[in-house]
Each structure stands twice: as C-alpha cells, then as structure tokens.
Design a protein around this motif. Structure first.
Motif, PDB file in Angstrom:
ATOM      1  N   ARG A 131       0.880  -1.177   0.000  1.00 16.35           N
ATOM      2  CA  ARG A 131       0.000   0.000   0.000  1.00 16.35           C
ATOM      3  C   ARG A 131       0.911   1.219   0.000  1.00 16.35           C
ATOM      4  O   ARG A 131       1.739   1.391   0.890  1.00 16.35           O
ATOM      5  N   ARG A 132       0.782   2.039  -1.024  1.00 20.65           N
ATOM      6  CA  ARG A 132       1.564   3.265  -1.123  1.00 20.65           C
ATOM      7  C   ARG A 132       1.024   4.301  -0.140  1.00 20.65           C
ATOM      8  O   ARG A 132      -0.081   4.162   0.393  1.00 20.65           O
ATOM      9  N   ASP A 133       1.778   5.357   0.056  1.00 24.07           N
ATOM     10  CA  ASP A 133       1.350   6.426   0.971  1.00 24.07           C
ATOM     11  C   ASP A 133       0.001   7.023   0.593  1.00 24.07           C
ATOM     12  O   ASP A 133      -0.761   7.442   1.457  1.00 24.07           O
ATOM     13  N   ASP A 134      -0.295   7.081  -0.714  1.00 20.07           N
ATOM     14  CA  ASP A 134      -1.545   7.674  -1.158  1.00 20.07           C
ATOM     15  C   ASP A 134      -2.711   6.679  -1.156  1.00 20.07           C
ATOM     16  O   ASP A 134      -3.802   6.990  -1.607  1.00 20.07           O
ATOM     17  N   GLY A 135      -2.456   5.458  -0.639  1.00 20.98           N
ATOM     18  CA  GLY A 135      -3.496   4.446  -0.526  1.00 20.98           C
ATOM     19  C   GLY A 135      -3.576   3.488  -1.697  1.00 20.98           C
ATOM     20  O   GLY A 135      -4.263   2.471  -1.622  1.00 20.98           O
ATOM     21  N   ARG A 136      -2.904   3.799  -2.806  1.00 25.41           N
ATOM     22  CA  ARG A 136      -2.921   2.904  -3.968  1.00 25.41           C
ATOM     23  C   ARG A 136      -2.191   1.601  -3.632  1.00 25.41           C
ATOM     24  O   ARG A 136      -1.263   1.591  -2.825  1.00 25.41           O
ATOM     25  N   SER A 152       8.612   4.030   2.374  1.00 19.71           N
ATOM     26  CA  SER A 152       7.344   4.523   2.939  1.00 19.71           C
ATOM     27  C   SER A 152       6.155   3.611   2.650  1.00 19.71           C
ATOM     28  O   SER A 152       5.054   3.874   3.123  1.00 19.71           O
ATOM     29  N   ASP A 153       6.360   2.541   1.871  1.00 21.59           N
ATOM     30  CA  ASP A 153       5.262   1.628   1.560  1.00 21.59           C
ATOM     31  C   ASP A 153       4.933   0.722   2.736  1.00 21.59           C
ATOM     32  O   ASP A 153       5.811   0.378   3.533  1.00 21.59           O
TER      33      ASP A 153
END
Length: 195
Positions: A131-136, A152-153
């Motif tokens: 999950r990336r920081d932006d939620g993707r 940061s993932d």
C-alpha cells in the motif's frame, strides 16, 4: 534484549500438501533461525542490541541490515500464509477485494500480475503487495534482502522467492510453488494491514 525466533503461527505440517513440513523446517528452523542468531551476535554490545527488529531493519547497514531484513521478511511471510484447512487461499473480501479491483481490474488480474512479476525475476528475493502512501496498491519485486520497511510503503502480502522456500517441494519450478502459494494466502492478514 535479543531478537527471538518467532514461533510459527501453525504446526510445521499444517501447510501440506502445498508446502511440506520439511521445507518449513529448513526455512524456519535453519534459515530464519540462522539470520536471527547472526543478527544477535552482530548486535550484541552495540546500540542495536536493545532495538526491536523493525528498527534494526530501518537503521542498520551491511550484513546486520541483511540478516535483520531476512529475519523480519521471513516472519512476515509466515503470517501471509494460512493452512488451507483453516481457510487459507480462496478469495479476499471487503475493502481488500475492492482495492485490488481498483488497482488491478479484479482479484484474478492481481494474481496474474503478481505471479508474472515473480516469474520475471531472476535469483533470490521477494514479491510484495504494497500500500503506497496515497493508498494505492502496487506490486514490487525486491532482490535478495531488500524489504519495503526501509521506504514509505506498507507491506500487505509477501511471497518468498528464495530457493529454500520451495526447492525441496518443487525443485526449480517457481511457477508450481506460486500455484501452491495461492492455495495458502492469508487474506485476512493482508486485509488487516490495509489501514
């Protein structure tokens, strides 16, 4: 305080027939234990001796970082698996299924891309659902001891691509091993990390 080898979340033969007790013994009892033991020997008497494993992964360098990363990643991998008899495999539900559909078209699309990425890689390493920081959501393959913890993932799911994870059961047939992995995925664990 020394890092301890975590107990498996199930019996050593619980993943059979997909992953044998012999493979689990070698992977957990030999390889993971070896990383934990070497990490403790390296950390003794240093500032790392009192840190949690995740902190060591993030802060250490060189061989200490490699052993810490393998110890952490392997413990994470065991949590990503669930015996088929206890509900492992199958299909994800709820928010995780929805997020996979947004990112990959559907769960089948995710599986196909995850498997293709794992088969494209050469040599030892890991394949991750992140999950990336932006939620993707994203898939990443990392070589050797590289782990998403240093970025940061947020890792949601991992499959070990080191040969000792599958050689006893599948020889050099990584594709058969990945087929077995899908029969054991712990979707509840992945969903619990979605955030």
């Amino acid at each position: 305080m020394a890092i301890e080898l975590p107990a498996l979340p199930y019996d050593r033969t619980a993943l059979e027939p997909h992953i044998s007790g012999d493979t689990v013994d070698q992977h957990h009892g030999r390889h993971q234990r070896g990383h934990v033991d070497r990490l403790n020997a390296m950390a003794a008497g240093t500032a790392f001796a009192g840190l949690e494993l995740e902190e060591i992964v993030r802060k250490a360098q060189g061989a200490m970082a490699e052993h810490a990363a393998q110890a952490w990643s392997t413990a994470f991998y065991w949590s990503c698996l669930k015996p088929a008899a206890a509900g492992g495999g199958g299909e994800p539900e709820g928010a995780l299924a929805d997020a996979l559909a947004v990112a990959f078209g559907d769960v089948a699309g995710f599986r196909a891309q995850f498997t293709a990425t794992a088969l494209r890689g050469f040599g030892a390493g890991w394949i991750w659902l992140l999950r990336r920081d932006d939620g993707r959501l994203a898939i990443a393959a990392t070589p050797h001891t590289v782990t998403p913890l240093t970025g940061s993932d947020t890792p949601l799911l991992a499959c070990c691509l080191w040969e000792h994870a599958y050689f006893l059961d599948y020889r050099d047939n990584r594709e058969k091993y990945l087929d077995a992995f899908w029969q054991l995925v712990n979707w509840e664990f992945a969903a619990s990390r979605l955030g």
